[in-house]
Design an enzyme around this catalytic site. Structure first.
Site, PDB file in Angstrom:
ATOM      1  CB  SER A 167      15.788  -2.875  16.491  1.00  9.71           C
ATOM      2  OG  SER A 167      15.027  -2.769  17.658  1.00  9.71           O
ATOM      3  CG  ASP A 262      16.636   4.156  20.132  1.00 12.86           C
ATOM      4  OD1 ASP A 262      15.791   3.606  20.858  1.00 12.86           O
ATOM      5  OD2 ASP A 262      17.282   3.545  19.269  1.00 12.86           O
ATOM      6  CG  HIS A 292      14.327   2.201  17.777  1.00 14.23           C
ATOM      7  ND1 HIS A 292      15.454   1.664  18.335  1.00 14.23           N
ATOM      8  CD2 HIS A 292      13.630   1.155  17.255  1.00 14.23           C
ATOM      9  CE1 HIS A 292      15.443   0.357  18.170  1.00 14.23           C
ATOM     10  NE2 HIS A 292      14.350   0.017  17.506  1.00 14.23           N
TER      11      HIS A 292
END
Length: 329
Positions: A167, A262, A292
C-alpha cells in the site's frame, strides 16, 4: 436471522468474508472521521508472545537519517550462518502514510525471511499528517543508504538489496526506485509492490466499483492521501505519485501483487503495465476473493500464505539471477 453480507461479500472467499464481517462490527466509524490518533489506537497491534514464525534472531535497530534516528527491525533467516553475506529486502509497511508500525508487519516479515533465505529490514518511517510528504520518502532513502553502507557488518550483501512494501509502503518503494534512477545512483535489486498506491487521479474503474470495499473505502483512501500530500494536485510530483513519471524505463525488475476487491487495484495493475511497456521485467499476480490489507494478515487469510510464497519465489529468482551474473563475470 443471518447477518447481511458486507459490501462485495459475494466476491470474497470464506476467510475474507469472515474478516469483512468482523471489521464491519469493529469499525462503525470510517477512518476519515476517526482522525489519525484515534485510528492509530484502533489499529495498534502488538506481536503475540509466540509468533507464528519463530526466528533465531530478530534485531531491534536504530537507523540514522537526516531527520534523526528511526526504529527498524532486522529479521534473519533461520539455520546455520550463511557462508557469505545474504541478500536483503528493505520492507516499508502500509497504512496510508498515516497508520502502520513495525509490529503490524512483524509476522509477514518473519515469514518472508524464514521462507526466502533473505534478511528483511523493516523500517518505521515518519507518518503524516505530522510529517507530510516527502518525510517518509526521505526516511526510506536514508535508510537504504545506511543499509548499503553497513550491510557487511550485518551479514548482508550490499549488491543484492531489494525494496518493497504494501500500500503506502509500495508507493515508497516505487518512488525510491524512481528517485535513485533519476539521481544516477545504484538501483535496488528489485521492487516488491503489494497493492501499491501509485496514482493520485482516483479515476480508474476500481475506485468506483469498490468504493465501499472492506477496510479501505475510496473516501478513506482519498483522506489518507490528503494527509500525506495535501489537497493541491499541482503540488504532487512523480516521487509522491509514481504514475506521474514521464518514463519508467531503467527501473529494477518488479513483482506487483494486487487484491481483487480493492479500490487501488486498477492503479497498481496499470503501473505494472507501464513498467512492462517501458521495458522493465514485471511479474503481475492478482489474488481473487480478498481485499486491501490481506497481505500482512498471516494466519488469517489463506491467500496471505499464497502471496508470501509469490514474494519468496520472486526473491529467490532475483538472488539466482544475481548469482548467475556474478559467476559469469
Amino acid at each position: 436471522m443471518p447477518k447481511p453480507l458486507p459490501p462485495h461479500g459475494e466476491r470474497l472467499d470464506a476467510d475474507a468474508l469472515l474478516v469483512a464481517m468482523t471489521l464491519a462490527e469493529a469499525m462503525p466509524t470510517p477512518v476519515r472521521e476517526l482522525g489519525a490518533e484515534a485510528a492509530r489506537r484502533l489499529f495498534a497491534t502488538a506481536p503475540p508472545d509466540r509468533p507464528l514464525t519463530p526466528l533465531d534472531r530478530v534485531d531491534e535497530l536504530t537507523v540514522p537519517t537526516r531527520s534523526g534516528p528511526l526504529r527498524a527491525r532486522a529479521y534473519h533467516p533461520p539455520g546455520p550462518p550463511a557462508a557469505g553475506p545474504r541478500p536483503a529486502l528493505m520492507y516499508l509497511h502500509g497504512g496510508g502514510f498515516v497508520l502502520g508500525t513495525l509490529d503490524g508487519v512483524d509476522e509477514v516479515c518473519r515469514a518472508m525471511a524464514a521462507r526466502s533465505g533473505w534478511a528483511v529490514l523493516s523500517l518505521e518511517y515518519r507518518l503524516a499528517p505530522e510529517h507530510p510528504y516527502p518525510a517518509a520518502l526521505e526516511d526510506s532513502f536514508d535508510a537504504l543508504a545506511w543499509l548499503r553502507g553497513s550491510a557487511l557488518e550485518h551479514g548482508i550483501d550490499p549488491d543484492t538489496i531489494a525494496v518493497g512494501g504494501d500500500s503506502a509502503g509500495g508507493n515508497l518503494a516505487a518512488a525510491l526506485c524512481l528517485r535513485l534512477r533519476d539521481l544516477g545512483l545504484a538501483l535496488p535489486a528489485s521492487q516488491v509492490l503489494v497493492y501499491p498506491a501509485v496514482d493520485d487521479a482516483f479515476a480508474r474503474a476500481s475506485w468506483r466499483e469498490f468504493a465501499d470495499a472492506p477496510l479501505l473505502t475510496s473516501a478513506d483512501a482519498r483522506w489518507l492521501w490528503e494527509q500525506y500530500v495535501g489537497t493541491d494536485p499541482e503540488a504532487v510530483d512523480p516521487y509522491a505519485a509514481p504514475m506521474r513519471a514521464a518514463s519508467l524505463r531503467g527501473l529494477p525488475p518488479a513483482l506487483v501483487l494486487t487484491a481483487e476487491v480493492d479500490p487501488l487495484r486498477d492503479d497498481a495493475e496499470a503501473y505494472a503495465e507501464r513498467l512492462e511497456g517501458d521495458g522493465v521485467r514485471v511479474t503481475r499476480i492478482r489474488h481473487s476473493g480478498v481485499f486491501h490489507g490481506f497481505f500482512t494478515e498471516v494466519g488469517v487469510f489463506a491467500k496471505t500464505d499464497a502471496a508470501i510464497d509469490d514474494v519468496v519465489r520472486h526473491l529467490r529468482g532475483v538472488a539466482a539471477a544475481r548469482a548467475a551474473t556474478t559467476s559469469a563475470s
